[in-house]
Design a protein around this motif. Structure first.
Motif, PDB file in Angstrom:
ATOM      1  N   VAL A 167      39.802  39.648  46.074  1.00 44.38           N
ATOM      2  CA  VAL A 167      40.578  40.844  45.744  1.00 44.38           C
ATOM      3  C   VAL A 167      39.769  42.135  45.829  1.00 44.38           C
ATOM      4  N   ALA A 168      38.457  42.058  45.865  1.00 48.45           N
ATOM      5  CA  ALA A 168      37.661  43.285  45.905  1.00 48.45           C
ATOM      6  C   ALA A 168      36.237  42.961  46.340  1.00 48.45           C
ATOM      7  N   LYS A 169      35.496  44.010  46.625  1.00 51.52           N
ATOM      8  CA  LYS A 169      34.083  43.897  46.947  1.00 51.52           C
ATOM      9  C   LYS A 169      33.263  44.476  45.803  1.00 51.52           C
ATOM     10  N   ALA A 170      32.109  43.907  45.585  1.00 50.30           N
ATOM     11  CA  ALA A 170      31.194  44.433  44.571  1.00 50.30           C
ATOM     12  C   ALA A 170      29.786  44.388  45.134  1.00 50.30           C
ATOM     13  N   GLN A 171      28.886  45.087  44.489  1.00 52.18           N
ATOM     14  CA  GLN A 171      27.503  45.053  44.938  1.00 52.18           C
ATOM     15  C   GLN A 171      26.559  45.043  43.748  1.00 52.18           C
ATOM     16  N   ILE A 172      25.368  44.517  44.011  1.00 51.89           N
ATOM     17  CA  ILE A 172      24.314  44.476  43.005  1.00 51.89           C
ATOM     18  C   ILE A 172      23.433  45.698  43.194  1.00 51.89           C
ATOM     19  N   LYS A 269      18.804  50.558  51.549  1.00 50.57           N
ATOM     20  CA  LYS A 269      20.011  49.892  52.031  1.00 50.57           C
ATOM     21  C   LYS A 269      20.584  49.054  50.902  1.00 50.57           C
ATOM     22  N   GLU A 270      21.839  48.700  51.052  1.00 48.70           N
ATOM     23  CA  GLU A 270      22.518  47.908  50.029  1.00 48.70           C
ATOM     24  C   GLU A 270      21.760  46.604  49.794  1.00 48.70           C
ATOM     25  N   ILE A 271      21.483  46.274  48.535  1.00 43.72           N
ATOM     26  CA  ILE A 271      20.700  45.077  48.246  1.00 43.72           C
ATOM     27  C   ILE A 271      21.532  43.818  48.452  1.00 43.72           C
ATOM     28  N   PHE A 272      22.736  43.793  47.900  1.00 39.37           N
ATOM     29  CA  PHE A 272      23.591  42.611  48.074  1.00 39.37           C
ATOM     30  C   PHE A 272      25.037  42.987  47.769  1.00 39.37           C
ATOM     31  N   GLN A 273      25.945  42.569  48.653  1.00 41.68           N
ATOM     32  CA  GLN A 273      27.376  42.774  48.450  1.00 41.68           C
ATOM     33  C   GLN A 273      28.066  41.415  48.431  1.00 41.68           C
ATOM     34  N   TYR A 274      29.093  41.275  47.611  1.00 41.97           N
ATOM     35  CA  TYR A 274      29.761  39.984  47.501  1.00 41.97           C
ATOM     36  C   TYR A 274      31.240  40.182  47.198  1.00 41.97           C
ATOM     37  N   ASP A 275      32.010  39.105  47.396  1.00 42.70           N
ATOM     38  CA  ASP A 275      33.451  39.136  47.128  1.00 42.70           C
ATOM     39  C   ASP A 275      33.729  38.813  45.670  1.00 42.70           C
ATOM     40  N   LEU A 276      34.742  39.474  45.133  1.00 43.62           N
ATOM     41  CA  LEU A 276      35.246  39.176  43.796  1.00 43.62           C
ATOM     42  C   LEU A 276      36.674  38.664  43.915  1.00 43.62           C
ATOM     43  N   ALA A 296      47.554  41.372  36.897  1.00 45.81           N
ATOM     44  CA  ALA A 296      47.033  42.381  35.965  1.00 45.81           C
ATOM     45  C   ALA A 296      45.575  42.707  36.267  1.00 45.81           C
ATOM     46  N   MET A 297      44.784  41.685  36.618  1.00 43.53           N
ATOM     47  CA  MET A 297      43.373  41.921  36.932  1.00 43.53           C
ATOM     48  C   MET A 297      43.224  42.698  38.238  1.00 43.53           C
ATOM     49  N   VAL A 298      44.089  42.399  39.216  1.00 41.25           N
ATOM     50  CA  VAL A 298      44.052  43.155  40.480  1.00 41.25           C
ATOM     51  C   VAL A 298      44.393  44.621  40.224  1.00 41.25           C
ATOM     52  N   GLU A 299      45.342  44.878  39.346  1.00 39.50           N
ATOM     53  CA  GLU A 299      45.726  46.258  39.028  1.00 39.50           C
ATOM     54  C   GLU A 299      44.570  47.026  38.406  1.00 39.50           C
ATOM     55  N   VAL A 300      43.748  46.345  37.600  1.00 38.02           N
ATOM     56  CA  VAL A 300      42.576  47.001  37.015  1.00 38.02           C
ATOM     57  C   VAL A 300      41.616  47.425  38.114  1.00 38.02           C
ATOM     58  N   PHE A 301      41.403  46.556  39.098  1.00 35.33           N
ATOM     59  CA  PHE A 301      40.543  46.908  40.228  1.00 35.33           C
ATOM     60  C   PHE A 301      41.080  48.134  40.949  1.00 35.33           C
ATOM     61  N   GLU A 302      42.377  48.152  41.185  1.00 34.60           N
ATOM     62  CA  GLU A 302      42.981  49.274  41.907  1.00 34.60           C
ATOM     63  C   GLU A 302      42.834  50.575  41.126  1.00 34.60           C
ATOM     64  N   ASN A 303      42.982  50.504  39.800  1.00 32.05           N
ATOM     65  CA  ASN A 303      42.829  51.699  38.973  1.00 32.05           C
ATOM     66  C   ASN A 303      41.397  52.208  38.953  1.00 32.05           C
ATOM     67  N   LYS A 304      40.461  51.277  39.104  1.00 30.55           N
ATOM     68  CA  LYS A 304      39.051  51.664  39.135  1.00 30.55           C
ATOM     69  C   LYS A 304      38.638  52.209  40.501  1.00 30.55           C
ATOM     70  N   GLY A 305      39.560  52.117  41.472  1.00 27.77           N
ATOM     71  CA  GLY A 305      39.262  52.632  42.804  1.00 27.77           C
ATOM     72  C   GLY A 305      38.363  51.736  43.621  1.00 27.77           C
ATOM     73  N   LEU A 306      38.254  50.467  43.227  1.00 28.85           N
ATOM     74  CA  LEU A 306      37.436  49.537  44.004  1.00 28.85           C
ATOM     75  C   LEU A 306      38.181  49.138  45.253  1.00 28.85           C
ATOM     76  N   ARG A 307      37.449  48.967  46.337  1.00 26.57           N
ATOM     77  CA  ARG A 307      38.072  48.604  47.606  1.00 26.57           C
ATOM     78  C   ARG A 307      38.674  47.225  47.509  1.00 26.57           C
ATOM     79  N   PRO A 309      40.339  44.425  49.795  1.00 26.88           N
ATOM     80  CA  PRO A 309      40.759  43.936  51.104  1.00 26.88           C
ATOM     81  C   PRO A 309      42.056  43.153  50.979  1.00 26.88           C
ATOM     82  N   GLN A 310      42.642  42.849  52.099  1.00 26.92           N
ATOM     83  CA  GLN A 310      43.851  42.037  52.073  1.00 26.92           C
ATOM     84  C   GLN A 310      43.543  40.699  51.421  1.00 26.92           C
TER      85      GLN A 310
END
Length: 314
Positions: A167-172, A269-276, A296-307, A309-310
């Motif tokens: 549902v989203a991307k995150a990074q360390i 450069k980005e140290i590490f990116q991963y899927d959530l 509900a959890m996906v909506e929280v991601f959207e409100n936080k402006g996290l990217r 993906p489909q």
């Protein structure tokens, strides 16, 4: 080919002996005599046509076939418990408890606001949240101890018979207090400058610590100095916020209330990116309450402006 199917009592006795690694301790837990328990284990071995335990003076260890059967027997027992509880809920007209296994960062940053959204739609449903090392949470999901895993969707979280949904991307990243000397650096921070400061170690995420070590090694820098280890995400954030400590974790922390006052340092450069996302048993997303919690959890991601993906299912 027909054969006798072990009943639930035999399965329970076998699992208890396997967990306690011996007849004596298991018999006490089950509150039956040792001879009766030994007789049931022997009967099960005869039914299956194989030895399940290697007996020795200090107890009993599973044989390879015993270990294989143990893995299945655990799941059978848990499925039975879930079936009984589901029937009880239906008979008593009670709404169910949804059991969620969430990574420490996820349970601290995403679940609290998502729970409020969920309960506005399903006010009678209860949420049971379990957190800890990802390996243990995934094992609990496989065994049916939890319904949904929410966190990093990586190789170890992909299980046969389960669906993965990203549902989203995150990074360390590396975080520090806004008043930290490194916070004033406008461009990428020099790794040699980073290692001059102590780090706080969030010891539930050992894999994350290795990422930082490898990243520093690639740049010719010495390893980070961890002067404090803790299993509390809140302690890590507070130490980084109030002192000279640096904190290497998901940058979601800095964007949450517990990370207020923390800044993510820039790196070359980005140290590490991963899927959530989520992992759940196939078909569970067709249950309204379970689907509603994930929504509900996906909506929280959207409100936080996290990217986001489909959504992808595997």
């Amino acid at each position: 080919m027909s054969f006798e199917v072990p009943n639930l009592t035999l399965l329970k006795h076998f699992v208890t002996v396997a967990e306690d690694k011996g007849i004596s301790k298991a018999a006490k837990r089950l509150r039956i005599s040792q001879p009766a328990l030994s007789k049931n284990v022997k009967r099960l071995e005869e039914m299956l046509g194989t030895r399940l335990f290697e007996r020795h003076s200090s107890g009993a260890d599973l044989t390879p076939t015993g270990q294989a059967f143990f893995n299945r027997a655990q799941i059978i027992g848990l499925e039975y418990e879930h079936a009984v509880q589901e029937i009880r809920n239906l008979l008593s007209e009670q709404d169910a408890t949804i059991r969620v296994a969430a990574g420490p960062v996820w349970s601290s940053t995403i679940l609290p606001p998502a729970a409020s959204r969920f309960h506005r739609r399903f006010p009678r449903h209860r949420l049971s949240v379990q957190t800890g090392p990802v390996d243990q949470l995934i094992e609990d999901l496989r065994l049916g101890r939890v319904d949904i895993f929410a966190g990093a969707v990586i190789a170890k979280s992909r299980l046969p018979g389960f669906t993965s949904r990203r549902v989203a991307k995150a990074q360390i990243g590396i975080m520090c207090a806004e008043h930290h000397p490194l916070a004033k650096v406008e461009g990428p921070v020099d790794p040699m400058e980073l290692v001059k400061y102590p780090f706080v170690s969030f010891n539930l995420n050992r894999d994350v610590l290795k990422m930082l070590s490898d990243w520093l090694k690639e740049r010719g820098a010495p390893p980070a100095r961890y002067l404090l280890e803790t299993s509390s995400l809140f302690t890590c954030a507070e130490l980084a916020r109030s002192g000279d400590y640096l904190f290497f974790e998901s940058t979601m922390v800095a964007g949450s209330p517990i990370g207020q006052g923390l800044k993510v340092l820039k790196t070359d450069k980005e140290i590490f990116q991963y899927d959530l996302g989520f992992v759940f048993r196939q078909g569970m997303d067709r249950l309204p309450a379970h689907s509603g919690l994930m929504k509900a959890m996906v909506e929280v991601f959207e409100n936080k402006g996290l990217r986001s993906p489909q959504n992808a299912a595997e």
